[in-house]
Design a protein around this motif. Structure first.
Motif, mmCIF file in Angstrom:
data_model
loop_
_atom_site.group_PDB
_atom_site.id
_atom_site.type_symbol
_atom_site.label_atom_id
_atom_site.label_comp_id
_atom_site.label_asym_id
_atom_site.label_seq_id
_atom_site.Cartn_x
_atom_site.Cartn_y
_atom_site.Cartn_z
ATOM 1 N N LEU A 109 -52.396 28.105 106.773
ATOM 2 C CA LEU A 109 -53.232 28.769 105.774
ATOM 3 C C LEU A 109 -53.017 28.177 104.387
ATOM 4 C CD1 LEU A 109 -52.614 32.398 107.036
ATOM 5 C CD2 LEU A 109 -54.643 30.992 107.427
ATOM 6 N N SER A 110 -51.757 27.818 104.065
ATOM 7 C CA SER A 110 -51.452 27.185 102.785
ATOM 8 C C SER A 110 -50.142 26.426 102.910
ATOM 9 C CB SER A 110 -51.346 28.230 101.665
ATOM 10 O OG SER A 110 -50.251 29.091 101.893
ATOM 11 N N GLN A 144 -52.646 22.333 104.454
ATOM 12 C CA GLN A 144 -53.563 23.462 104.392
ATOM 13 C C GLN A 144 -54.835 23.210 105.193
ATOM 14 O OE1 GLN A 144 -54.311 24.866 100.439
ATOM 15 N NE2 GLN A 144 -55.918 26.253 101.070
ATOM 16 N N ARG A 145 -55.227 24.177 106.017
ATOM 17 C CA ARG A 145 -56.415 24.179 106.862
ATOM 18 C C ARG A 145 -56.316 23.277 108.089
ATOM 19 N NH1 ARG A 145 -61.833 24.960 103.533
ATOM 20 N NH2 ARG A 145 -62.451 25.111 105.691
ATOM 21 N N GLU A 168 -47.858 29.311 104.418
ATOM 22 C CA GLU A 168 -48.271 30.423 105.259
ATOM 23 C C GLU A 168 -48.886 29.838 106.510
ATOM 24 O OE1 GLU A 168 -50.163 34.327 103.563
ATOM 25 O OE2 GLU A 168 -50.851 32.595 102.411
ATOM 26 N N LEU A 172 -50.353 30.729 110.734
ATOM 27 C CA LEU A 172 -50.766 31.660 111.777
ATOM 28 C C LEU A 172 -50.436 31.004 113.106
ATOM 29 C CD1 LEU A 172 -52.342 34.196 112.702
ATOM 30 C CD2 LEU A 172 -54.409 32.795 112.590
#
Length: 69
Positions: free
Chosen positions: A25-26, A38-39, A59, A61
């Motif tokens: 996420l970041s 990120q992404r 962050e 997931l």
């Protein structure tokens, strides 16, 4: 999960035959030996454990999914 810079954690699958999908996420993250930013996303299906190393605060997931019907 939120990881501080230089934090290392391991994730073990809950059930044999499951795969692990990680989405950042970041921040910047090392998944085993693969650099992610990120992404970025990464799927792993032939391992029962993977290691995450935060290159900077990040962050992520993590989803564990069955790989067979």
């Amino acid at each position: 999960a939120e990881l501080d810079s230089n934090t290392k954690i391991k994730y073990k699958t809950k059930k044999p035959g499951n795969g692990i999908y990680t989405f950042v996420l970041s921040g910047d993250l090392l998944v085993d030996e693969v650099d992610l930013s990120q992404r970025d996303g990464l799927g792993v299906w032939d391992a029962s454990e993977i290691q995450f190393t935060a290159k900077e605060k990040c962050e992520l997931l993590v989803m564990e999914v069955p790989m067979s019907l």
